[in-house]
Enzyme design. Structure first.
Site, short mmCIF file in Angstrom:
data_model
loop_
_atom_site.label_atom_id
_atom_site.label_comp_id
_atom_site.label_asym_id
_atom_site.label_seq_id
_atom_site.Cartn_x
_atom_site.Cartn_y
_atom_site.Cartn_z
N LYS A 229 38.46 39.73 18.26
CA LYS A 229 37.18 39.09 18.55
C LYS A 229 37.14 37.61 18.22
O LYS A 229 37.60 37.19 17.16
CB LYS A 229 36.06 39.82 17.80
CG LYS A 229 35.85 41.27 18.21
CD LYS A 229 34.69 41.88 17.46
CE LYS A 229 34.43 43.32 17.91
NZ LYS A 229 33.28 43.92 17.19
N GLY B 293 42.59 37.24 3.53
CA GLY B 293 41.40 36.41 3.58
C GLY B 293 41.64 34.98 3.13
O GLY B 293 41.10 34.03 3.72
N GLY C 92 46.51 39.75 7.52
CA GLY C 92 46.32 41.12 8.02
C GLY C 92 47.35 41.65 8.99
O GLY C 92 48.52 41.85 8.65
N ARG D 52 53.47 43.40 -2.98
CA ARG D 52 52.79 42.50 -3.92
C ARG D 52 53.36 42.63 -5.34
O ARG D 52 53.32 41.67 -6.11
CB ARG D 52 51.28 42.76 -3.91
CG ARG D 52 50.62 42.23 -2.63
CD ARG D 52 49.13 42.48 -2.59
NE ARG D 52 48.51 41.73 -1.51
CZ ARG D 52 47.24 41.84 -1.15
NH1 ARG D 52 46.44 42.68 -1.81
NH2 ARG D 52 46.76 41.12 -0.16
#
Length: 398
Positions: free
Chosen positions: A199, A379, A356, A38
């Protein structure tokens, strides 16, 4: 991208102060930055502003101090780390507002760079407080947002500053938005999405949105087990959200109505233990024993994915296809990633990946530099894929 102002639209910046929102929320250990990705991402914007004679004041959050001063979450150590990456001196001031900060900026030479303290030390940052925004805005002449990774939050330094100051997209932000526009905004069709991960429950909104936008959706990882179970297949003791069977069927129904082809594994790699190098075998969907768990997609499934990529013009990827952190259950993810990379390098595919574990998986496969674009936004990338508004992006629109 035509609706966003760029730094090149800012005019003469000689002697002007550019407040630049970066994302320096980097991993650290013992006071040292352990991954400078970053930091490197911010260099192009900072150097462009310096070349144009602007003073550059960097704004960033770090961790979750919740409006309190937490010594371990100070950005002070990052100033030195960024200076090494930038190849220029970077000073630091232990606040992000006030007259002493204004003086520290005034003392900079043209093209000077200063890093302000963690913006989340201010109680109003995460609340989008207008008064705090005015205090920070008083420090500069223009605002440049180069932190797409924080664009899904309406905080003072991610969105509100852009509402009250002349605001521009940084180069990293511009590249991100351009890549995302090519991936889902105005893509070359057919478009294929690959979504993996553990999930279904964490990606319900994502799946429901994607099936209305893409021509094919490949589902992998633990979430594929829920879809397989919903179709009547045995999944043994695999990770499976049995209470979401109706949700899986609903997503398939939306996909059918939208003309989106759902691609699920045709064969799987199973083991009795969740550990690296566990004894394993490849089997068909109806051959999973009660004491076995599905840990990866099989070679036939990967071949089907590769064939689907031959048809596609654009691929958007989020999430691994198996337990890629445990060898040999990384094979499907690595093989599919290499297939996407080969087609991208041949000019046959636009491939955008992000979020992620996806970034780690692409690096693990050795293809991080071969895809069209890899987003490290996490996100924000997910919320963009879900079709949700991003306040930090919306605030930049002309």
């Amino acid at each position: 991208m035509t609706s966003f102002k760029r730094i090149s639209d800012a005019g003469n910046l000689t002697g002007k102060v550019a407040l630049v929102r970066v994302d320096f929320n980097v991993p650290m250990e013992n006071g040292l930055v352990t991954d400078d990705t970053r930091l490197r991402a911010a260099v192009a914007t900072v150097q462009t502003l310096r070349t144009q004679g602007a003073k550059v004041a960097l704004l960033s959050h770090f961790g979750r101090p919740k409006g309190e001063r937490v010594a371990e979450m100070s950005l002070a150590p990052i100033a030195g780390a960024f200076a090494k990456v930038l190849g220029a001196n970077v000073s630091f001031v232990a606040d992000c507002k006030g007259e002493h900060v204004k003086k520290a900026i005034a003392d900079l030479q043209p093209a000077g760079v200063i890093l302000l303290e963690n913006t989340r030390f201010c109680k109003g940052e995460e609340k989008g407080d207008l008064e705090l925004a005015r205090q920070i805005a008083a420090l500069g002449d223009i605002f440049v947002n180069d932190a797409f990774s924080a664009a899904h939050r309406r905080h003072v330094t991610t969105a509100v500053l852009a509402e009250i100051m002349p605001a521009y997209a940084g180069i990293n932000m511009e590249e991100e938005l351009s890549a995302l526009d090519k991936a889902l905004g105005r893509p070359e069709r057919p478009v294929m999405a690959i979504v993996g991960g553990a999930k279904v429950s964490s990606k319900i909104d994502l799946l429901k949105h994607l099936v209305t936008k893409v021509d094919a959706l490949a589902i992998g990882g633990g979430m594929a087990n829920t879809f397989l179970f919903a179709r009547g297949h045995s999944v043994g003791k695999s990770l499976c959200e049995r209470d979401l069977v109706d949700t899986a069927r609903e997503i398939e129904a939306i996909a059918k109505a939208s003309g989106c082809d759902i691609i699920l594994p045709r064969d799987v790699v199973v083991a009795k233990e969740f550990k690296a190098h566990a004894a394993h075998r490849v089997c068909g969907l109806d051959e999973v024993a009660d004491d076995e768990m599905i840990l990866d997609a099989g070679p036939q499934s990967v071949a089907i994915l590769a064939t689907a990529m031959d048809v596609a013009k654009t691929v958007v990827w989020n999430g691994p296809l198996g337990a890629f952190e445990l060898e040999p259950f990384d094979k499907a993810t690595v093989s599919a990633a290499k297939a996407a990379a080969a087609r991208t390098k041949a000019g046959k595919l636009i491939a955008v990946a992000g979020g992620g574990d996806t970034v780690a998986a692409m690096h693990h496969a050795g293809v991080a530099d071969d895809l069209t674009f890899i987003s490290t936004a996490g996100g924000a990338f997910l919320e963009w894929m879900e079709g949700k508004p991003l306040p930090g992006v919306d605030a930049l629109r002309s």
